[in-house]
Write a protein that holds these residues in place. Structure first.
Motif, PDB file in Angstrom:
ATOM      1  N   PHE A  69      -3.357  -4.797  21.690  1.00 35.05           N
ATOM      2  CA  PHE A  69      -2.404  -5.006  22.770  1.00 35.05           C
ATOM      3  C   PHE A  69      -1.563  -6.233  22.451  1.00 35.05           C
ATOM      4  CE2 PHE A  69      -6.391  -3.347  24.477  1.00 35.05           C
ATOM      5  CZ  PHE A  69      -5.969  -2.174  25.088  1.00 35.05           C
ATOM      6  N   THR A  70      -0.311  -6.204  22.858  1.00 32.37           N
ATOM      7  CA  THR A  70       0.547  -7.383  22.801  1.00 32.37           C
ATOM      8  C   THR A  70       0.915  -7.752  24.227  1.00 32.37           C
ATOM      9  OG1 THR A  70       1.444  -6.636  20.681  1.00 32.37           O
ATOM     10  CG2 THR A  70       2.602  -8.403  21.787  1.00 32.37           C
ATOM     11  N   VAL A  71       0.799  -9.027  24.571  1.00 30.26           N
ATOM     12  CA  VAL A  71       0.926  -9.465  25.957  1.00 30.26           C
ATOM     13  C   VAL A  71       1.999 -10.547  26.063  1.00 30.26           C
ATOM     14  CG1 VAL A  71      -0.273 -10.434  27.955  1.00 30.26           C
ATOM     15  CG2 VAL A  71      -1.521  -8.976  26.344  1.00 30.26           C
ATOM     16  N   ALA A  72       2.926 -10.355  27.000  1.00 30.21           N
ATOM     17  CA  ALA A  72       3.898 -11.384  27.351  1.00 30.21           C
ATOM     18  C   ALA A  72       3.376 -12.136  28.572  1.00 30.21           C
ATOM     19  CB  ALA A  72       5.253 -10.761  27.654  1.00 30.21           C
ATOM     20  N   ALA A 101       6.093   3.169  23.428  1.00 26.22           N
ATOM     21  CA  ALA A 101       4.823   2.497  23.720  1.00 26.22           C
ATOM     22  C   ALA A 101       4.691   2.395  25.233  1.00 26.22           C
ATOM     23  CB  ALA A 101       4.769   1.113  23.086  1.00 26.22           C
ATOM     24  N   GLU A 102       3.448   2.373  25.704  1.00 27.95           N
ATOM     25  CA  GLU A 102       3.192   2.202  27.126  1.00 27.95           C
ATOM     26  C   GLU A 102       3.152   0.717  27.465  1.00 27.95           C
ATOM     27  OE1 GLU A 102       0.696   5.811  28.974  1.00 27.95           O
ATOM     28  OE2 GLU A 102      -0.443   4.593  27.553  1.00 27.95           O
ATOM     29  N   PHE A 103       3.682   0.389  28.646  1.00 26.49           N
ATOM     30  CA  PHE A 103       3.671  -0.973  29.162  1.00 26.49           C
ATOM     31  C   PHE A 103       2.951  -0.983  30.509  1.00 26.49           C
ATOM     32  CE2 PHE A 103       6.943  -1.196  26.051  1.00 26.49           C
ATOM     33  CZ  PHE A 103       7.097  -2.523  25.692  1.00 26.49           C
ATOM     34  N   VAL A 104       2.138  -2.008  30.722  1.00 24.09           N
ATOM     35  CA  VAL A 104       1.475  -2.213  32.008  1.00 24.09           C
ATOM     36  C   VAL A 104       2.173  -3.392  32.683  1.00 24.09           C
ATOM     37  CG1 VAL A 104      -0.708  -2.646  33.188  1.00 24.09           C
ATOM     38  CG2 VAL A 104      -0.697  -1.408  31.011  1.00 24.09           C
ATOM     39  N   VAL A 105       2.837  -3.097  33.813  1.00 25.70           N
ATOM     40  CA  VAL A 105       3.663  -4.109  34.471  1.00 25.70           C
ATOM     41  C   VAL A 105       3.333  -4.132  35.958  1.00 25.70           C
ATOM     42  CG1 VAL A 105       5.529  -3.909  32.799  1.00 25.70           C
ATOM     43  CG2 VAL A 105       5.537  -2.455  34.825  1.00 25.70           C
ATOM     44  N   GLU A 106       3.677  -5.237  36.614  1.00 31.22           N
ATOM     45  CA  GLU A 106       3.474  -5.389  38.045  1.00 31.22           C
ATOM     46  C   GLU A 106       4.776  -5.122  38.791  1.00 31.22           C
ATOM     47  OE1 GLU A 106       0.080  -8.740  38.596  1.00 31.22           O
ATOM     48  OE2 GLU A 106       2.027  -9.469  37.930  1.00 31.22           O
ATOM     49  N   VAL A 156       1.746  -6.165  29.594  1.00 33.54           N
ATOM     50  CA  VAL A 156       0.917  -5.719  28.471  1.00 33.54           C
ATOM     51  C   VAL A 156       1.575  -4.529  27.790  1.00 33.54           C
ATOM     52  CG1 VAL A 156      -1.327  -4.766  27.805  1.00 33.54           C
ATOM     53  CG2 VAL A 156      -1.192  -6.506  29.609  1.00 33.54           C
ATOM     54  N   ARG A 157       1.737  -4.614  26.484  1.00 35.19           N
ATOM     55  CA  ARG A 157       2.177  -3.462  25.687  1.00 35.19           C
ATOM     56  C   ARG A 157       0.971  -2.874  24.973  1.00 35.19           C
ATOM     57  NH1 ARG A 157       6.155  -4.553  20.757  1.00 35.19           N
ATOM     58  NH2 ARG A 157       4.153  -4.819  19.682  1.00 35.19           N
TER      59      ARG A 157
END
Length: 246
Positions: A111-114, A180-185, A61-62
């Motif tokens: 939000f932009t999501v890959a 930008a902040e990214f939410v990653v696993e 998630v960006r």
């Protein structure tokens, strides 16, 4: 493996993690359970059906625009003859007493999501997003998404697209770095930014909702300055990006 690129925007969003009936929270980014719920809704998956078909999906998630957190002071059940329903399906005693709830929302967030996963599975999801069985929503059914929702399908490197190509709907302030902040696993170099969230759905059954935890990292990444655009320029850039798939 291939990927999808989604854009999550709308007047309101709400991504609850440990919500109960009277207190319904929202994280500041889309949860895995909320994203799977969105896809399951588009595919017409009945509530309570097995969710294993989504296990192989990976979300990045960006956070383009964090939005403003709002709280809705809400009442329910005043004068209902059978009482207010409990989560387990039973009824609270009837009577004139209304139940007070407080519900958190994110207003004006983007939000932009890959989405990464097996190519054949993502092809099914992309078709469902183009022709949804049930209307998708941003965490709660009262939060419909703006269009476009699906930006691109069958992308070789969707995370790379978030870093280099998809425009960001935000104006940079003077001297503000283009980040930008990214939410990653399972990110290897995110010291100090790791958090655990209970958002991996095991069951969406109405009377038996169950989740397990996962670890995510919130990391800041530099992006090309030209990606940060607003107004007509943003929509021109976004449409041009979407049309490249054709």
């Amino acid at each position: 493996m291939s990927g999808l690129v989604l854009r999550l925007a709308g007047p309101l969003q709400s991504w609850g993690e440990h919500s109960v009936f009277a207190q319904r929270d929202s994280l500041r980014f889309p949860t895995r359970s909320g994203l799977i719920g969105l896809l399951a809704c588009a595919e017409g998956l009945p509530r309570g059906a097995p969710l294993a078909r989504y296990d192989a999906l990976r979300f990045t998630v960006r956070i383009d625009r964090p939005g403003v957190r709002m709280v809705d002071f809400h009442t329910i059940g005043g004068g209902m003859p059978k009482g207010v329903p409990r989560p387990d399906g039973t009824q609270r005693p009837g009577g004139p007493n209304a139940m007070v709830t407080r519900r958190q929302y994110l207003a004006d967030a983007v939000f932009t999501v890959a989405v990464e996963g097996p190519t054949d599975r993502l092809a099914e999801i992309a078709e469902a997003l183009r022709n949804p069985r049930w209307h998708p929503y941003l965490g709660r059914r009262s939060c419909p998404p703006d269009q476009p929702l699906l930006l691109r399908a069958d992308v070789a490197d969707p995370v790379g697209e978030l870093h280099t190509r998809v425009p960001v709907a935000r104006r940079l302030r003077e001297q503000e770095p283009p980040e930008a902040e990214f939410v990653v696993e399972d990110h290897p170099d995110a010291a100090g930014a790791v958090t655990e969230v209970a958002d991996v759905p095991l069951s969406f059954n109405r009377y038996d909702r169950r989740y397990r935890t996962r670890t995510v990292s919130i990391v800041s990444r530099s992006l090309p300055k030209e990606l940060f655009v607003t107004g007509e320029r943003f929509w021109e850039r976004l449409v041009a990006y979407m049309e490249e798939e054709r």
